[in-house]
Design an enzyme around this catalytic site. Structure first.
Site, short mmCIF file in Angstrom:
data_model
loop_
_atom_site.label_atom_id
_atom_site.label_comp_id
_atom_site.label_asym_id
_atom_site.label_seq_id
_atom_site.Cartn_x
_atom_site.Cartn_y
_atom_site.Cartn_z
N TYR A 286 0.81 -1.22 0.00
CA TYR A 286 0.00 0.00 0.00
C TYR A 286 0.85 1.27 0.00
CZ TYR A 286 -4.01 -2.98 1.17
OH TYR A 286 -4.98 -3.95 1.16
N LYS B 231 3.72 -15.49 2.29
CA LYS B 231 3.66 -16.23 1.03
C LYS B 231 5.11 -16.50 0.64
CE LYS B 231 1.24 -17.77 -2.50
NZ LYS B 231 0.39 -18.97 -2.40
N ASP C 278 -2.75 -18.26 1.59
CA ASP C 278 -3.89 -18.94 0.96
C ASP C 278 -4.43 -20.04 1.87
OD1 ASP C 278 -1.36 -19.95 0.47
OD2 ASP C 278 -1.79 -20.70 -1.53
N ASP D 259 -5.22 -6.96 5.83
CA ASP D 259 -6.45 -6.25 5.47
C ASP D 259 -7.55 -7.26 5.18
OD1 ASP D 259 -8.23 -4.35 4.67
OD2 ASP D 259 -7.11 -3.66 2.93
N ASP E 261 -10.70 -8.89 8.11
CA ASP E 261 -12.14 -8.83 7.80
C ASP E 261 -12.74 -10.23 7.80
OD1 ASP E 261 -12.14 -6.12 7.55
OD2 ASP E 261 -13.07 -6.08 5.57
#
Ligand code: NAD
Length: 355
Positions: A141, A191, A223, A247, A251
């Site tokens: 980001y 990852k 994943d 992020d 959620d």
């Protein structure tokens, strides 16, 4: 203990839920013999109306001088058409940046009385109590370069995922310290089978763990983690991960629990941490005594635990929330047939009574 708290109610239901949370904080002060001093400050739409800017200098000064910050929510239709730099939400970015808040802490805890509010099966979610520690100021980001350009005759968009050792070390440390106050288990999510940033991330997390020999550290690819959160969320205690993965996973984890009115958060990093509900200013129900104050009250419980090291006081709040729910008291967002519907003020008062 004496602590100063900057209180920023903000806009819409922010005002109402913060009032409920302060009521709870006051009964904790009385019961456990502490003094909490409050400095009320403006941010968001209410600051725009009063001063013309979303984050006045005075608010920042108050925050920096206090021991913790409590924020309600900012925003609303009145300011939606403002130019970007005069939007209420700019205050949030400014506070995070100025206070150096690089660690976002989002608990996903199932209250047993609300187990039916989850979209997952009861036996899968009952007892879930996870904290996602998300790195908040680095990664994809913020990495440079980013932008658009023409390559080989067509437009491309690009971003840079980048982490330095020190950025990873400080967030890993935050996660280990939080785990120390819980079940002492950290799962670092990356990852590393594909990304160099993740390989560095994993190396630095392992290195940092050497100073936390009491913590059980595991690693998981992102994943797989997104599957495991749905398949068997109870396996997790603290999850630590970088900005983008966090992020999404925070959620996902939060939604195991049902309603947005129940979700607390903390942003840590600098000298002063900020505590706030995950929800916004809910203009559709603002001023109607309908908002659920539990997310904000649970944020206060986090403040007591993480900023002031007051675990018994924090547990007293959590237990009172649990009791109020198990006795069937509900605000509209979590109401089901056969339970008792209460307003914002009334449910906060119930929590106070149970404490
Ligand atoms: P929202 O979270 O305010 O509301 C979404 C829905 O959830 C609404 O139907 C609302 O009534 C309900 N809801 C939210 N909190 C609730 C509570 N405590 N009790 C009961 N119901 C609740 O999100 P939105 O509608 O997308 O945004 C409204 C405004 O809030 C916008 O201006 C947005 O930019 C701002 N916002 C601020 C923050 C923040 O201050 N941290 C976060 C998100 C959105």
């Amino acid at each position: 203990m004496k602590k100063t708290i900057t209180v920023i109610p903000g806009d819409g239901i922010g005002q109402e839920v913060v009032a409920g949370a302060l009521q709870v904080l006051e009964v904790i002060a009385k019961k456990f013999i502490h003094t909490f001093e409050y400095k009320k400050a403006l941010a968001g739409g209410s600051a725009l109306d009063a001063t013309g800017i979303p984050l006045p200098e005075e608010t920042l000064t108050y925050c920096k001088q206090s021991d913790a910050v409590l924020l309600g929510a900012v925003g609303g239709p009145k300011w939606d058409s403002n130019p970007q730099h005069l939007k209420p939400e700019r205050a949030l970015l400014g506070l995070r940046k100025e206070l150096g808040l690089y660690a976002n802490i989002r608990p996903a805890k199932i209250y047993s009385a609300l187990v039916d509010a989850s979209a997952l099966k009861k036996e899968v979610v009952n007892g879930v109590d996870i904290i996602v520690v998300r790195e908040l100021t680095g990664g994809l980001y913020f990495g440079k370069p980013s932008g658009f350009e023409k390559r080989n005759g067509e437009e491309v968009g690009f971003n840079t995922m980048i982490y330095s050792e020190s950025e990873v070390r400080r967030i890993a440390k935050s996660a280990f310290e939080i785990a120390r106050k819980r079940k002492k288990k950290v799962c670092s999510v990356d990852k590393a089978n594909v990304l160099e940033t993740s390989q560095l991330w994993r190396r630095v997390v392992i290195e940092t763990a050497k100073d936390f020999s009491d913590i059980e550290l595991s690693h998981m690819y992102v994943d797989n983690c997104s599957m495991q959160l749905i398949r068997n969320p109870k396996q997790f205690d603290v999850i630590v991960t970088e900005n983008l993965f966090g992020d999404i996973l925070s959620d996902e984890a939060a939604m195991l629990t049902g309603s947005i009115g129940m979700l607390a958060s903390a942003s840590l990093g600098g000298n002063v941490a900020m505590y706030e509900p995950v929800h916004g200013s809910a203009p559709d129900i603002a001023g109607q005594n309908k908002a659920n104050p539990i997310a904000t009250i649970a944020s206060i419980a986090m403040m007591l635990k993480y900023s002031f090291n007051l675990s018994a006081e924090s547990d007293a709040i959590e237990n009172a929330i649990e009791k109020v729910l198990s006795k069937g008291f509900r605000t509209g967002d979590i109401y089901t047939e056969g339970t008792t519907l209460l307003g914002t003020k009334e449910i906060a008062t119930k929590i106070v009574e149970f404490i």
